[in-house]
Write a protein that holds these residues in place. Sequence first.
Motif, PDB file in Angstrom:
ATOM      1  N   UNK A  16       6.519   5.393  -9.292  1.00 50.10           N
ATOM      2  CA  UNK A  16       6.845   5.280 -10.720  1.00 50.10           C
ATOM      3  C   UNK A  16       6.128   6.363 -11.528  1.00 50.10           C
ATOM      4  N   UNK A  17       4.857   6.642 -11.186  1.00 51.80           N
ATOM      5  CA  UNK A  17       4.129   7.722 -11.869  1.00 51.80           C
ATOM      6  C   UNK A  17       4.797   9.066 -11.598  1.00 51.80           C
ATOM      7  N   UNK A  18       5.258   9.259 -10.375  1.00 51.96           N
ATOM      8  CA  UNK A  18       5.944  10.518 -10.035  1.00 51.96           C
ATOM      9  C   UNK A  18       7.195  10.699 -10.890  1.00 51.96           C
ATOM     10  N   UNK A  56     -13.131  13.781  -7.433  1.00 49.38           N
ATOM     11  CA  UNK A  56     -12.134  13.986  -8.479  1.00 49.38           C
ATOM     12  C   UNK A  56     -10.914  13.115  -8.220  1.00 49.38           C
ATOM     13  N   UNK A  57     -10.341  12.572  -9.278  1.00 53.09           N
ATOM     14  CA  UNK A  57      -9.023  11.939  -9.143  1.00 53.09           C
ATOM     15  C   UNK A  57      -7.993  13.039  -8.892  1.00 53.09           C
ATOM     16  N   UNK A  58      -8.049  14.075  -9.715  1.00 55.70           N
ATOM     17  CA  UNK A  58      -7.282  15.301  -9.483  1.00 55.70           C
ATOM     18  C   UNK A  58      -8.280  16.449  -9.514  1.00 55.70           C
ATOM     19  N   UNK A  59      -8.254  17.369  -8.540  1.00 46.98           N
ATOM     20  CA  UNK A  59      -9.212  18.470  -8.535  1.00 46.98           C
ATOM     21  C   UNK A  59      -9.111  19.303  -9.804  1.00 46.98           C
ATOM     22  N   UNK A 104       0.137  14.984  -7.373  1.00 51.70           N
ATOM     23  CA  UNK A 104      -0.804  13.925  -7.017  1.00 51.70           C
ATOM     24  C   UNK A 104      -0.051  12.654  -6.630  1.00 51.70           C
ATOM     25  N   UNK A 105       0.952  12.278  -7.406  1.00 54.38           N
ATOM     26  CA  UNK A 105       1.714  11.061  -7.112  1.00 54.38           C
ATOM     27  C   UNK A 105       2.477  11.194  -5.804  1.00 54.38           C
ATOM     28  N   UNK A 149       1.668  13.012  -3.203  1.00 58.12           N
ATOM     29  CA  UNK A 149       0.745  12.935  -2.067  1.00 58.12           C
ATOM     30  C   UNK A 149       0.240  11.510  -1.859  1.00 58.12           C
ATOM     31  N   UNK A 150       0.006  10.781  -2.942  1.00 61.42           N
ATOM     32  CA  UNK A 150      -0.395   9.376  -2.807  1.00 61.42           C
ATOM     33  C   UNK A 150       0.695   8.585  -2.101  1.00 61.42           C
ATOM     34  N   UNK A 151       1.943   8.773  -2.542  1.00 65.83           N
ATOM     35  CA  UNK A 151       3.055   8.034  -1.945  1.00 65.83           C
ATOM     36  C   UNK A 151       3.242   8.412  -0.477  1.00 65.83           C
ATOM     37  N   UNK A 152       3.133   9.699  -0.176  1.00 66.01           N
ATOM     38  CA  UNK A 152       3.313  10.151   1.206  1.00 66.01           C
ATOM     39  C   UNK A 152       2.246   9.580   2.124  1.00 66.01           C
ATOM     40  N   UNK A 153       1.025   9.436   1.608  1.00 62.55           N
ATOM     41  CA  UNK A 153      -0.050   8.875   2.422  1.00 62.55           C
ATOM     42  C   UNK A 153       0.119   7.372   2.627  1.00 62.55           C
ATOM     43  N   UNK A 154       0.670   6.699   1.625  1.00 64.29           N
ATOM     44  CA  UNK A 154       0.828   5.246   1.691  1.00 64.29           C
ATOM     45  C   UNK A 154       2.025   4.799   2.512  1.00 64.29           C
ATOM     46  N   UNK A 155       3.079   5.623   2.537  1.00 63.06           N
ATOM     47  CA  UNK A 155       4.332   5.189   3.146  1.00 63.06           C
ATOM     48  C   UNK A 155       4.202   4.805   4.623  1.00 63.06           C
ATOM     49  N   UNK A 156       3.553   5.615   5.480  1.00 63.75           N
ATOM     50  CA  UNK A 156       3.447   5.204   6.890  1.00 63.75           C
ATOM     51  C   UNK A 156       2.684   3.896   7.071  1.00 63.75           C
TER      52      UNK A 156
END
Length: 345
Positions: free
Chosen positions: A296-298, A95-98, A204-205, A207-214
């Motif tokens: 930006x999506x967030x 899923x993109x979003x569950x 969703x946005x 969590x994506x950003x948080x995963x990408x930032x590090x």
Amino acid sequence: MTTDYAKLRERAAQEVTSELAKVKDPFLRRAAAEEVRDQAHMDLSSLKEERKRLIAAAALYEFRPNLHDEFGIGRVHLRRLAMLHLRGLDARDDWITPPPWPADRVKAARAAGVPHPENVVEEAAKVAARYEYAEARRAAAVAHLEAAQEAVRTAGGRVKVDPLERPDFDTIRETARKEIVEEFATLAAGPEERLRRAADAVDQAEEEAAALLPERDAALSTLAFYTTARGVYLSAGLSRQGMARVLERALHLPRGSKLPVRADQPAAARGAGVRFVPDAAKELPRLATAYEAAQARRSAAIEVRDSAVLVLHAAPYGWSRTQLADAIDRDPKVVARVVAPEENS
């Protein structure tokens, strides 16, 4: 009491660093790091299924706002685990979003035969803490292995890299913003459904950003400290000041500190434990593009969410702040800033 997962991960990483610092011979230290990594991997494998099972049961039978914090995961991750268990062990997780929560979580869980262990939240939190501890140890060991390779590659100077790609971040952000705007512009749904979908899009946005930032910051630090790259901030979607903040954090310096001169930066970075990312020159533009799009999506989704909050708070719906906070799974202060901004001025 909820575990402070940030401190737990930091403690696990510091333990690995202390253990490996005692091994002076670089070859023996590499072997020791591999041993730590492999042991942590085995620990993760042994805990993985139990963690998923307990967290899913806790989410379905004893859900409450911010329950995900007790397990060190995000809101979307929590729902993903729960929905997987509702749909069976063979369910696909692409899923993109569950899927949304069922109207009655407990009824759905019982119908799917999901067990409800005693003290499930507490037991899930214990296993989650052990899992996050092992994951942090493995990550720290891998970082030490990479640092050993980097020390050889960068001995005596900086690694030469080709000019970096410089994405058009203004266009990237605007395109991502339009995705959300257009999605909700064509959504034929009432304000309650719009609120739910917008809240999901925000989660969703985030969590994506948080995963990408590090990952973005690791690639940026590699290029700034260990390579010949110039104008790295232009490939990261940052200003010069924004990049300086990232580099200060990487070197564990107070905000506003003066960075070491360029000639001293490789040694300073190694001393601070900054890892070397081998493909940083290719990875930074990709990671920064994805991160800026997620941000930006967030922002766009928050606008939609907040508009729906205002509609549902007003007549004829008259939802309370508590109802709205529960619906978006956020602190009531978030709702207060929307419905009564004068209280926060």
